[in-house]
Design a protein around this motif. Structure first.
Motif, short mmCIF file in Angstrom:
data_model
loop_
_atom_site.label_atom_id
_atom_site.label_comp_id
_atom_site.label_asym_id
_atom_site.label_seq_id
_atom_site.Cartn_x
_atom_site.Cartn_y
_atom_site.Cartn_z
N ALA A 55 22.22 49.53 32.86
CA ALA A 55 22.79 50.31 31.63
C ALA A 55 22.93 49.43 30.49
N ALA A 56 22.71 48.01 30.65
CA ALA A 56 23.08 46.94 29.67
C ALA A 56 22.52 47.21 28.26
N PRO A 57 21.15 47.41 28.11
CA PRO A 57 20.34 47.83 26.94
C PRO A 57 21.21 49.11 26.28
N GLU A 58 21.73 49.86 26.83
CA GLU A 58 22.06 51.44 26.23
C GLU A 58 23.71 51.12 25.96
N ILE A 59 24.44 50.02 26.27
CA ILE A 59 25.86 50.10 25.88
C ILE A 59 26.21 48.54 25.65
N ASP A 60 27.20 48.73 24.64
CA ASP A 60 27.71 47.44 23.94
C ASP A 60 28.92 47.14 24.75
N VAL A 61 29.85 48.11 25.12
CA VAL A 61 30.99 47.68 26.05
C VAL A 61 31.15 48.44 27.26
N LEU A 62 31.33 47.93 28.22
CA LEU A 62 31.70 48.48 29.80
C LEU A 62 33.49 48.44 29.89
N LEU A 63 33.90 49.34 29.93
CA LEU A 63 35.40 49.66 30.16
C LEU A 63 35.30 49.42 32.08
N LEU A 64 36.09 48.70 32.27
CA LEU A 64 36.27 48.62 33.96
C LEU A 64 37.61 49.08 34.34
N GLY A 65 37.91 50.19 34.78
CA GLY A 65 39.12 50.48 35.37
C GLY A 65 39.26 49.85 36.76
N THR A 66 40.28 49.26 37.01
CA THR A 66 40.89 48.71 38.38
C THR A 66 41.69 49.59 39.54
N GLY A 67 41.96 50.70 38.91
CA GLY A 67 42.76 51.25 39.61
C GLY A 67 44.08 51.78 39.09
N ALA A 68 45.21 51.66 39.79
CA ALA A 68 46.57 51.93 38.91
C ALA A 68 47.07 50.96 38.26
N LEU A 81 27.81 40.71 34.23
CA LEU A 81 27.89 41.50 32.82
C LEU A 81 27.79 41.05 31.78
N GLU A 82 28.53 39.81 31.74
CA GLU A 82 28.40 38.93 30.52
C GLU A 82 26.96 38.43 30.25
N GLY A 83 26.38 37.98 31.37
CA GLY A 83 25.02 37.51 31.18
C GLY A 83 24.06 38.51 30.53
N ALA A 84 24.08 39.54 30.99
CA ALA A 84 23.44 40.61 30.61
C ALA A 84 23.69 41.26 29.08
N GLY A 85 24.75 40.40 28.35
CA GLY A 85 25.01 40.82 27.06
C GLY A 85 26.02 42.14 26.80
N VAL A 86 26.53 42.51 27.90
CA VAL A 86 27.75 43.50 28.04
C VAL A 86 29.06 43.06 27.53
N GLY A 87 29.93 43.71 26.59
CA GLY A 87 30.90 43.29 26.39
C GLY A 87 31.79 43.83 27.41
N LEU A 88 32.98 43.47 28.11
CA LEU A 88 33.51 43.73 29.30
C LEU A 88 34.95 43.89 28.92
N GLU A 89 35.63 45.10 28.98
CA GLU A 89 37.27 45.31 29.10
C GLU A 89 37.47 45.78 30.23
N VAL A 90 38.37 44.93 30.93
CA VAL A 90 39.00 45.33 32.15
C VAL A 90 40.69 45.80 31.95
N MET A 91 40.93 47.16 32.41
CA MET A 91 42.11 47.62 32.26
C MET A 91 42.32 48.52 33.40
N ALA A 92 43.55 48.98 33.40
CA ALA A 92 43.95 49.93 34.76
C ALA A 92 43.20 51.25 34.37
N SER A 93 42.82 51.84 35.58
CA SER A 93 42.04 53.14 35.35
C SER A 93 42.62 54.17 34.38
N PRO A 94 44.01 54.36 34.31
CA PRO A 94 44.44 55.51 33.49
C PRO A 94 44.09 55.09 32.03
N SER A 95 44.19 53.64 31.53
CA SER A 95 43.97 53.44 30.33
C SER A 95 42.24 53.32 29.97
#
Length: 122
Positions: A55-68, A81-95
């Motif tokens: 999905a890297a060519p279709e998205i600028d940012v991937l939100l990765l929810g890690t659970g509670a 992911l960073e090598g594929a040019g995807v911005g990554l934001e790691v956060m709790a799943s509710p966020s």
């Protein structure tokens, strides 16, 4: 007060979540969920990186929810992911669910890979 109607194109917002599941576009998905421009599907977790990289060519940012709680993700996944040019934001799943809905409503090029919050003990 002025109200604006939100249109999501083909992408669907997260309607809700609970112990071990998500509800997306009215459909319940048990376990993790992958929300990409190509569609919604179950997600098996950190080892299932192929659809994220595809999905890297279709998205600028991937939100990765890690659970509670927010947690570290495997370095191999982050590097890929960073090598594929995807911005990554790691956060709790509710966020991640809330942030995904806001950015989706703004028309952003986003995706989300979200692990469920654990079930109760009672």
């Amino acid at each position: 007060m002025r109200l604006n109607e939100v249109h999501y194109d083909d992408s669907k917002p997260v309607d809700g979540y609970g112990p071990g599941f998500f509800r997306v576009g009215g459909v319940v998905i048990e376990g993790g969920v992958l929300l990409l421009p190509s569609g919604v599907s179950p997600w098996d977790g950190y080892e299932a990186s192929a659809p994220l990289l595809a999905a890297a060519p279709e998205i600028d940012v991937l939100l990765l929810g890690t659970g509670a709680e927010i947690a570290h993700i495997p370095a191999k996944l982050r590097d890929a992911l960073e090598g594929a040019g995807v911005g990554l934001e790691v956060m709790a799943s509710p966020s991640a669910c809330r942030t995904y809905n806001v950015l989706l409503a703004e028309g952003r090029r986003i995706g989300a890979a979200i692990l469920p919050v654990p079930g109760g003990s009672g």
